[in-house]
Scaffold this active site. Structure first.
Site, PDB file in Angstrom:
ATOM      1  N   TYR A 106     -31.647  14.386 -34.769  1.00 24.03           N
ATOM      2  CA  TYR A 106     -30.339  14.057 -35.316  1.00 24.03           C
ATOM      3  C   TYR A 106     -29.624  15.331 -35.758  1.00 24.03           C
ATOM      4  O   TYR A 106     -30.220  16.230 -36.350  1.00 24.03           O
ATOM      5  CB  TYR A 106     -30.467  13.103 -36.514  1.00 24.03           C
ATOM      6  CG  TYR A 106     -29.122  12.677 -37.093  1.00 24.03           C
ATOM      7  CD1 TYR A 106     -28.444  11.589 -36.576  1.00 24.03           C
ATOM      8  CD2 TYR A 106     -28.548  13.395 -38.139  1.00 24.03           C
ATOM      9  CE1 TYR A 106     -27.212  11.208 -37.085  1.00 24.03           C
ATOM     10  CE2 TYR A 106     -27.313  13.017 -38.663  1.00 24.03           C
ATOM     11  CZ  TYR A 106     -26.644  11.926 -38.124  1.00 24.03           C
ATOM     12  OH  TYR A 106     -25.426  11.564 -38.632  1.00 24.03           O
ATOM     13  N   LYS A 147      19.738  -3.612 -22.362  1.00 22.47           N
ATOM     14  CA  LYS A 147      18.367  -3.316 -21.973  1.00 22.47           C
ATOM     15  C   LYS A 147      17.378  -4.372 -22.464  1.00 22.47           C
ATOM     16  O   LYS A 147      17.500  -4.917 -23.556  1.00 22.47           O
ATOM     17  CB  LYS A 147      17.936  -1.948 -22.522  1.00 22.47           C
ATOM     18  CG  LYS A 147      18.680  -0.769 -21.950  1.00 22.47           C
ATOM     19  CD  LYS A 147      18.372  -0.566 -20.478  1.00 22.47           C
ATOM     20  CE  LYS A 147      16.945  -0.132 -20.246  1.00 22.47           C
ATOM     21  NZ  LYS A 147      16.625   1.157 -20.878  1.00 22.47           N
ATOM     22  N   ASN A 206      13.361  -4.002 -22.349  1.00 20.37           N
ATOM     23  CA  ASN A 206      12.315  -3.070 -21.954  1.00 20.37           C
ATOM     24  C   ASN A 206      10.918  -3.690 -22.049  1.00 20.37           C
ATOM     25  O   ASN A 206      10.610  -4.362 -23.031  1.00 20.37           O
ATOM     26  CB  ASN A 206      12.357  -1.828 -22.843  1.00 20.37           C
ATOM     27  CG  ASN A 206      13.672  -1.088 -22.746  1.00 20.37           C
ATOM     28  OD1 ASN A 206      14.281  -1.035 -21.681  1.00 20.37           O
ATOM     29  ND2 ASN A 206      14.120  -0.512 -23.853  1.00 20.37           N
ATOM     30  N   THR A 239       0.880  -1.170   0.000  1.00 19.59           N
ATOM     31  CA  THR A 239       0.000   0.000   0.000  1.00 19.59           C
ATOM     32  C   THR A 239       0.913   1.214   0.000  1.00 19.59           C
ATOM     33  O   THR A 239       1.995   1.188   0.610  1.00 19.59           O
ATOM     34  CB  THR A 239      -0.913   0.052   1.244  1.00 19.59           C
ATOM     35  OG1 THR A 239      -0.111   0.174   2.424  1.00 19.59           O
ATOM     36  CG2 THR A 239      -1.788  -1.185   1.342  1.00 19.59           C
ATOM     37  N   HIS A 240       0.510   2.263  -0.709  1.00 24.70           N
ATOM     38  CA  HIS A 240       1.354   3.457  -0.850  1.00 24.70           C
ATOM     39  C   HIS A 240       2.738   3.108  -1.406  1.00 24.70           C
ATOM     40  O   HIS A 240       3.714   3.803  -1.140  1.00 24.70           O
ATOM     41  CB  HIS A 240       1.509   4.186   0.494  1.00 24.70           C
ATOM     42  CG  HIS A 240       0.223   4.529   1.160  1.00 24.70           C
ATOM     43  ND1 HIS A 240      -0.535   5.639   0.829  1.00 24.70           N
ATOM     44  CD2 HIS A 240      -0.465   3.890   2.148  1.00 24.70           C
ATOM     45  CE1 HIS A 240      -1.621   5.678   1.580  1.00 24.70           C
ATOM     46  NE2 HIS A 240      -1.605   4.629   2.384  1.00 24.70           N
ATOM     47  N   GLU A 277       4.106  -0.983 -21.384  1.00 27.97           N
ATOM     48  CA  GLU A 277       4.100   0.480 -21.387  1.00 27.97           C
ATOM     49  C   GLU A 277       3.142   1.024 -22.447  1.00 27.97           C
ATOM     50  O   GLU A 277       2.467   2.039 -22.227  1.00 27.97           O
ATOM     51  CB  GLU A 277       5.519   0.991 -21.637  1.00 27.97           C
ATOM     52  CG  GLU A 277       6.474   0.712 -20.472  1.00 27.97           C
ATOM     53  CD  GLU A 277       7.921   1.018 -20.810  1.00 27.97           C
ATOM     54  OE1 GLU A 277       8.739   1.001 -19.867  1.00 27.97           O
ATOM     55  OE2 GLU A 277       8.237   1.263 -21.991  1.00 27.97           O
ATOM     56  N   LYS A 314     -18.980   7.258 -34.439  1.00 27.23           N
ATOM     57  CA  LYS A 314     -18.405   5.965 -34.818  1.00 27.23           C
ATOM     58  C   LYS A 314     -16.892   5.955 -34.694  1.00 27.23           C
ATOM     59  O   LYS A 314     -16.300   4.962 -34.258  1.00 27.23           O
ATOM     60  CB  LYS A 314     -18.844   5.610 -36.237  1.00 27.23           C
ATOM     61  CG  LYS A 314     -20.339   5.338 -36.351  1.00 27.23           C
ATOM     62  CD  LYS A 314     -20.795   5.165 -37.771  1.00 27.23           C
ATOM     63  CE  LYS A 314     -20.859   6.478 -38.512  1.00 27.23           C
ATOM     64  NZ  LYS A 314     -21.837   7.424 -37.944  1.00 27.23           N
ATOM     65  N   SER A 352      17.244  -1.777 -26.669  1.00 26.14           N
ATOM     66  CA  SER A 352      17.549  -0.357 -26.782  1.00 26.14           C
ATOM     67  C   SER A 352      18.417  -0.120 -28.007  1.00 26.14           C
ATOM     68  O   SER A 352      19.237  -0.959 -28.381  1.00 26.14           O
ATOM     69  CB  SER A 352      18.281   0.124 -25.523  1.00 26.14           C
ATOM     70  OG  SER A 352      18.865   1.395 -25.725  1.00 26.14           O
TER      71      SER A 352
END
Length: 474
Positions: free
Chosen positions: A331, A297, A299, A169-170, A304, A339, A291
């Site tokens: 309308y 690296k 990643n 937590t935190h 992400e 859409k 990388s």
């Protein structure tokens, strides 16, 4: 121009003639390009055809068109659907929208009867129908993907019911749990996502066709027949609302945004856990990138990207809300933009569900690092307090005693309460006995928390069984 094998060539003239009405001259080419929506709504071609088939059948049933005309319309629409599926017919992007493309193609193929398919309807109620038909077809595919992800999470959890892991937590170590418990905590929000989508599907199970432009029709239409033919539960109650309602677009976009938020939170933890500092998970090289300058690296780019694309889905939801907030009934052309946002949100979320499942299914888990996260850091301080509560001490007092033990450890440079001698613990409270040490190991702490929903093995196994059952359900 659209080439269609033995069915000949369709010119753009039919498209241009469909919607001119009072105008003596056609629109400027730039104006057409600006207002066309066919690049977005072409995915609804089969839905538009399905709606047109049901509408034509109703027109014949009501004696508005002849049986022969209906037969020609049905046959023509069937060939268009077949050719689209087989790739022998391509959508003509000179058409303004998918409605005009289908109708013009139909007229090219069957002649004058094709011009009667639009009898008693407007593009206003036609698009409202097509969108609902599309969502009823597409959303179950998304739910299927989500259920598959739930099953994958449950299967991984089943292999890790004894894999210790610190809960946080935190972003501070809090209490020991297991990897299985944590993965179940990922899966349950996905269950709610599926349920929300089902709720939203129930609310669009009414056909708006027959609402016309806004005031229905003076022809003897049978709206209920069309609704039943298309598998709806009924019809929309008010023609004005039937064509101006886009609540369902907003509601589904909100469902997608919540689902995407859950994927983003899960991805955030993957990003954290994949760092050297945590080292809890090792993502497959298939779902990692290197990388351009640092050869060492690895990643977590896919996690992400899922996290990053959340903003796009939120933006689609906000776009829909802003688009609708000031529109008078019924309308307005603004609504053509619904859409783009709806489909983009759907596509983004569905792709992210599939990618996240593939990424997590191929990950390797560092169980030793996860177990080590439960050592030290006083993650068992609450369990020390609970131990004293079982000895009769009020919880608030027990909480203070446990805090004293933590402060003593810090003062002595010790990393865990169990590093204190029993005599020092008894100096803080005489209720401490020699059994304290066996009851505050990470494993004991986990197994002691056997309330429903807790991390104890039997409780997590019950969660896994429930998640698997949900994932297997239709």
């Amino acid at each position: 121009m659209v080439e269609n094998g033995s069915h000949g060539t369709m010119t753009g003239d039919n498209h241009a003639a469909l919607w001119h009405g009072r105008f003596a001259e056609g629109p400027d080419a730039a104006a057409v390009a600006f207002e066309t929506s066919i690049h977005v709504d072409e995915r609804m071609a089969l839905d538009d055809i399905a709606g047109s088939k049901a509408h034509a059948a109703m027109l014949a049933r009501q004696g508005i068109i002849s049986a022969a005309e209906n037969d020609a319309i049905q046959g023509g629409l069937d060939t268009i659907a077949r050719d689209l599926r087989e790739g022998t017919l391509s959508v003509d992007y000179s058409a303004e929208d998918i409605h005009s493309f289908v109708e013009a193609t139909l007229t090219d193929r069957i002649g004058e009867a094709g011009k009667k398919v639009h009898t008693g309807r407007s593009r206003n109620d036609q698009i409202a129908l097509d969108e609902r038909l599309y969502l009823r077809r597409a959303v179950p595919d998304l739910q299927k993907a989500v259920r598959s992800l739930i099953k994958t999470l449950a299967d991984i959890a089943a292999a890790h019911t004894e894999t210790l892991l610190s809960g946080y937590t935190h972003m501070q170590r809090a209490q020991p749990v297991t990897l299985a418990h944590h993965l179940c905590a990922w899966a349950w929000p996905l269950v709610r996502d599926c349920e929300r989508l089902s709720d939203s599907l129930r609310r669009i199970a009414k056909s708006p066709l027959g609402s016309g432009a806004l005031a229905g029709s003076d022809l003897p239409l049978d709206r209920e027949f069309v609704a039943e033919t298309l598998g709806f539960d009924g019809v929309t109650e008010n023609s004005l609302d039937g064509v101006s309602d886009r609540d369902y677009c907003i509601e589904f976009a909100a469902d997608f945004a919540l689902l995407q938020m859950h994927l983003s939170r899960m991805s955030e933890e993957i990003v954290l856990w994949a760092t050297a500092e945590f080292g809890f998970v090792d993502l497959s090289e298939k779902w990692s990138t290197g990388s351009s300058i640092m050869p060492q690296k690895k990643n977590p780019d896919f996690a992400e990207l899922i996290r990053g694309r959340t903003g796009k889905v939120y933006g689609d939801l906000v776009s829909l809300l802003v688009m609708m907030k000031g529109l008078p009934l019924a309308y307005d052309k603004d609504m053509q933009e619904d859409k783009q946002s709806l489909f983009e949100a759907y596509d983004t979320v569905r792709d992210n569900v599939v990618v996240f499942e593939a990424m997590i299914a191929t990950a390797r888990w560092n169980t030793q690092r996860m177990a080590a996260s439960c050592d030290g850091g006083f993650a068992n301080a609450t369990d020390v307090a609970d131990y004293l509560v079982r000895k009769g001490l009020p919880f608030r007092t027990a909480h203070g005693v446990a805090a004293q033990a933590v402060r003593l450890c810090i003062a002595r440079g010790l990393g865990a309460i169990e590093d204190l001698p029993l005599a020092d613990l008894q100096a803080i409270s005489p209720l401490f006995g020699a059994d304290i040490f066996a009851q505050i190991t990470p494993r004991a702490c986990v197994e002691a928390r056997s309330v429903t929903g807790g991390p104890a093995k039997t409780r997590v196994e019950a969660q896994i069984a429930a998640l698997r059952a949900f994932a297997a359900a239709e």
